[in-house]
Design a protein around this motif. Structure first.
Motif, PDB file in Angstrom:
ATOM      1  N   ALA A 106     103.516  28.493  84.229  1.00 39.03           N
ATOM      2  CA  ALA A 106     102.050  29.612  85.281  1.00 39.03           C
ATOM      3  C   ALA A 106     100.878  28.190  85.123  1.00 39.03           C
ATOM      4  N   SER A 107      99.927  29.337  86.245  1.00 34.92           N
ATOM      5  CA  SER A 107      98.697  28.050  86.738  1.00 34.92           C
ATOM      6  C   SER A 107      97.300  29.559  86.548  1.00 34.92           C
ATOM      7  N   THR A 108      96.526  29.017  86.332  1.00 34.39           N
ATOM      8  CA  THR A 108      94.974  29.121  86.181  1.00 34.39           C
ATOM      9  C   THR A 108      94.376  29.658  87.612  1.00 34.39           C
ATOM     10  N   ARG A 109      95.062  29.265  87.743  1.00 33.29           N
ATOM     11  CA  ARG A 109      94.976  29.678  90.003  1.00 33.29           C
ATOM     12  C   ARG A 109      95.282  31.057  90.404  1.00 33.29           C
ATOM     13  N   LEU A 110      94.946  31.786  90.323  1.00 35.71           N
ATOM     14  CA  LEU A 110      95.352  33.716  90.929  1.00 35.71           C
ATOM     15  C   LEU A 110      95.966  32.927  91.896  1.00 35.71           C
ATOM     16  N   PRO A 111      97.720  33.519  92.056  1.00 35.61           N
ATOM     17  CA  PRO A 111      98.310  33.198  93.031  1.00 35.61           C
ATOM     18  C   PRO A 111      98.251  34.706  94.123  1.00 35.61           C
ATOM     19  N   GLU A 112      98.406  34.282  95.728  1.00 36.69           N
ATOM     20  CA  GLU A 112      98.145  34.857  96.424  1.00 36.69           C
ATOM     21  C   GLU A 112      98.652  36.365  96.602  1.00 36.69           C
ATOM     22  N   LEU A 113      99.784  36.332  95.883  1.00 31.10           N
ATOM     23  CA  LEU A 113     100.653  37.331  95.568  1.00 31.10           C
ATOM     24  C   LEU A 113      99.593  38.529  94.621  1.00 31.10           C
ATOM     25  N   TYR A 114      99.610  38.418  93.985  1.00 32.27           N
ATOM     26  CA  TYR A 114      98.211  38.982  92.975  1.00 32.27           C
ATOM     27  C   TYR A 114      97.261  39.808  94.003  1.00 32.27           C
ATOM     28  N   ARG A 115      97.020  39.405  94.451  1.00 30.59           N
ATOM     29  CA  ARG A 115      95.771  39.970  95.544  1.00 30.59           C
ATOM     30  C   ARG A 115      96.296  41.329  96.233  1.00 30.59           C
ATOM     31  N   TYR A 116      97.532  41.335  95.570  1.00 29.41           N
ATOM     32  CA  TYR A 116      98.422  42.052  96.907  1.00 29.41           C
ATOM     33  C   TYR A 116      98.055  43.944  95.601  1.00 29.41           C
ATOM     34  N   ALA A 117      98.519  43.305  94.186  1.00 29.77           N
ATOM     35  CA  ALA A 117      98.503  44.522  93.693  1.00 29.77           C
ATOM     36  C   ALA A 117      97.045  45.633  93.636  1.00 29.77           C
TER      37      ALA A 117
END
Length: 576
Positions: free
Chosen positions: A149-160
């Motif tokens: 798990a990364s503390t850098r937010l995946p680009e995917l989550y920005r579409y939520a």
């Protein structure tokens, strides 16, 4: 295409108002579940399908990974190939496009990137609910070996539209502590800053409040806590998957985001209460069909109240009876005209109207406004009527009004404590589950439920609620008196009264009538008749239930049974 904007992401893609009853197959909204397969049958794709079916939507699945798991372990996780994931997407999109999407296990950074690129091709208004699944209920990681798990937010989550992490997942996504309400707020705010539209932090793992599950909802325009009693069951496998799927399903049915979350929480609470064992570890939810009982809904709280809970307070401590607004003189308010001048009060109160509202929306000369409200208060006293002043709470407080009616937008600015201390009654407008819970938390004198039908008196941001949903709201609003409002005329009055609502508000049915006084008297008579019919039906149903119960002869039972056996038989009858 850039990730969704805040304004577009919180817009449901369908028309609000679809009821929860079964729809013909061709009319059922389609919801996609993009998630892993749980061979144990309790979570992932399997839980999503059961949840969506309970909500009356059609589930389509895009499988991201195959897991070998049971109730006690996750033995293996294998991703589907990028080509297979793309094929599932394109095949479904061509024939079964979604109204909403739920995303669960995405077990590699490559899959995250692939899905982000696919989401970029979708309309910005299509609701996407993402459950960042990192750890299974049995405690095993669902990430592939070598993936962290990364503390850098995946680009995917920005579409939520909505991200639904539990506390361990929130900590993993942000790298921040989440042990206190203040820390939870800070971590959730970090996700908003990084581009997520809204966050629902699931509080089932919280240790700071042992008797309640506290979920935190935040977006750019909303902040609230939802509290539910902790359900004493070890069988909680698939709770996160089911909650996210329930939210996506409710959005597909047209509910606004906050209402979808509230309804999904009630559904989850009910499913947990009926959960059952499947193996040696955590068991599975029982996915029961809607509607959900009023007792299953959460309680709406503020951050200050949650901090008090962490310090040992109870829900009863947070809502003392002394903080409640004064009760109505006439809880069954009858026909409730809403008018825009004192002249209307002078015409209607002599007819026997016991509750009326003065709603002056247009900008008026301050002196004239004071005169109108003063006169309205005097007329209310003259006719012993409950006169409510809409919006102008400062003048109502200053002039000693009987009651004030406020909309949701006014609750944040009005001095509610001063109104309550002055003994002024409070009515609150609501337009769905979330606003109803917020109103109940304030312990008002009554709750208005609307708008039931299309109305031309004002522009409404929501769609008409309809009679079926009104009946649900009436039950949920208890013990507070309720008022139905919006598009109600003489022809619709009896059907509205049959929902059990305490009062019916009317506007144009009176003010635009050719003979307003006659129209008022006719509607008063119709309402009285409708209530008599409803009461007669209730009495008949009660009598039928009483007749169906077997009659127990105590002497006969005692002659052939021990006292303990008699108690068992009596309990069995009472439970039927």
């Amino acid at each position: 295409m850039q990730p969704h904007s805040e304004s577009s992401r919180l817009t449901a893609a369908t028309t609000q108002g679809t009821e929860l009853s079964s729809l013909p197959a061709a009319q059922k909204p389609i919801v996609w579940s993009i998630a892993g397969s749980d061979s144990g049958g309790g979570a992932g794709i399997q839980a999503d399908i059961l949840t969506m079916r309970a909500f009356g939507v059609h589930a389509c699945t895009l499988i991201t990974a195959i897991t070998a798991q049971s109730s006690v372990e996750v033995a293996r996780v294998e991703l589907v190939s990028a080509a297979m994931l793309a094929a599932q997407w394109q095949t479904l999109l061509a024939d079964l496009p979604p109204v909403a999407i739920k995303v669960g296990l995405v077990a590699s950074q490559e899959q995250q990137q692939q899905l982000a690129e696919l989401f970029a091709t979708l309309p910005k208004t299509l609701p996407i609910i993402m459950d960042p699944v990192l750890i299974a209920s049995c405690g095993d990681s669902l990430l592939l070996k070598g993936q962290q798990a990364s503390t850098r937010l995946p680009e995917l989550y920005r579409y939520a539209h909505l991200l639904t992490p539990n506390l361990p997942e929130l900590a993993a996504l942000t790298g921040l502590p989440v042990a206190s309400p203040a820390q939870i707020l800070a971590a959730a705010q970090t996700l908003l800053t990084q581009g997520v539209a809204a966050v629902l932090v699931k509080g089932g793992h919280a240790s700071g409040c042992q008797h309640l599950a506290l979920d935190y909802l935040v977006s750019a325009t909303l902040q609230a806590w939802l509290a539910s009693p902790r359900i004493a069951t070890p069988h909680n496998h698939g709770t996160g998957c089911s909650l996210a799927s329930a939210i996506a399903s409710a959005l597909a049915l047209g509910y606004p985001l906050a209402d979808a979350i509230v309804l999904a929480k009630a559904y989850l609470n009910r499913s947990l209460q009926a959960a059952y064992a499947t193996g040696k570890g955590p068991g599975t939810l029982e996915h029961l069909s809607l509607p959900v009982a009023s007792d299953d809904f959460p309680v709406w709280l503020t951050t200050t109240q949650v901090q008090q809970l962490y310090q040992g307070a109870s829900l009863t401590d947070l809502q003392p009876t002394a903080a409640a607004f004064a009760p109505l003189t006439y809880p069954d308010m009858g026909l409730y005209p809403v008018v825009d001048s004192v002249a209307w009060l002078s015409r209607l109160l002599p007819l026997g109207i016991k509750t009326i509202q003065l709603r002056i929306k247009a900008a008026a000369d301050p002196a004239q406004l004071v005169a109108e409200i003063t006169a309205a208060i005097a007329l209310g006293k003259q006719y012993q009527a409950q006169v409510f002043i809409n919006d102008h709470w400062q003048l109502a407080l200053q002039l000693g009004a009987y009651g004030v009616h406020l909309g949701q937008e006014d609750l944040a600015t009005a001095d509610l404590h001063a109104l309550q201390q002055a003994g002024i009654r409070l009515g609150i407008s609501t337009h769905g589950y979330a606003e109803l819970l917020r109103a109940k938390a304030l312990q008002p004198s009554y709750i208005a439920l609307g708008h039931i039908f299309p109305t031309k008196t004002k522009q409404m941001p929501s769609k008409p609620q309809g009679l079926a949903r009104l009946a649900q709201y009436v039950q949920l609003a208890a013990p507070f008196p309720t008022v139905a409002i919006g598009g109600i005329n003489a022809e619709r009055l009896s059907a509205v009264a049959a929902t059990g609502v305490n009062s019916i508000a009317v506007v144009t049915a009176i003010t635009e009538a050719a003979e307003p006084e006659q129209a008022t008297q006719e509607m008063m008579a119709r309402l009285a008749q409708a209530r008599e019919i409803t009461q007669a039906k209730e009495i008949a149903q009660l009598s039928q239930l009483t007749e169906e119960q077997p009659v127990i002869s105590a002497p006969a039972l005692l002659a052939t049974n021990s006292l303990e056996q008699v108690n068992v038989q009596v309990d069995a009858v009472c439970q039927n």
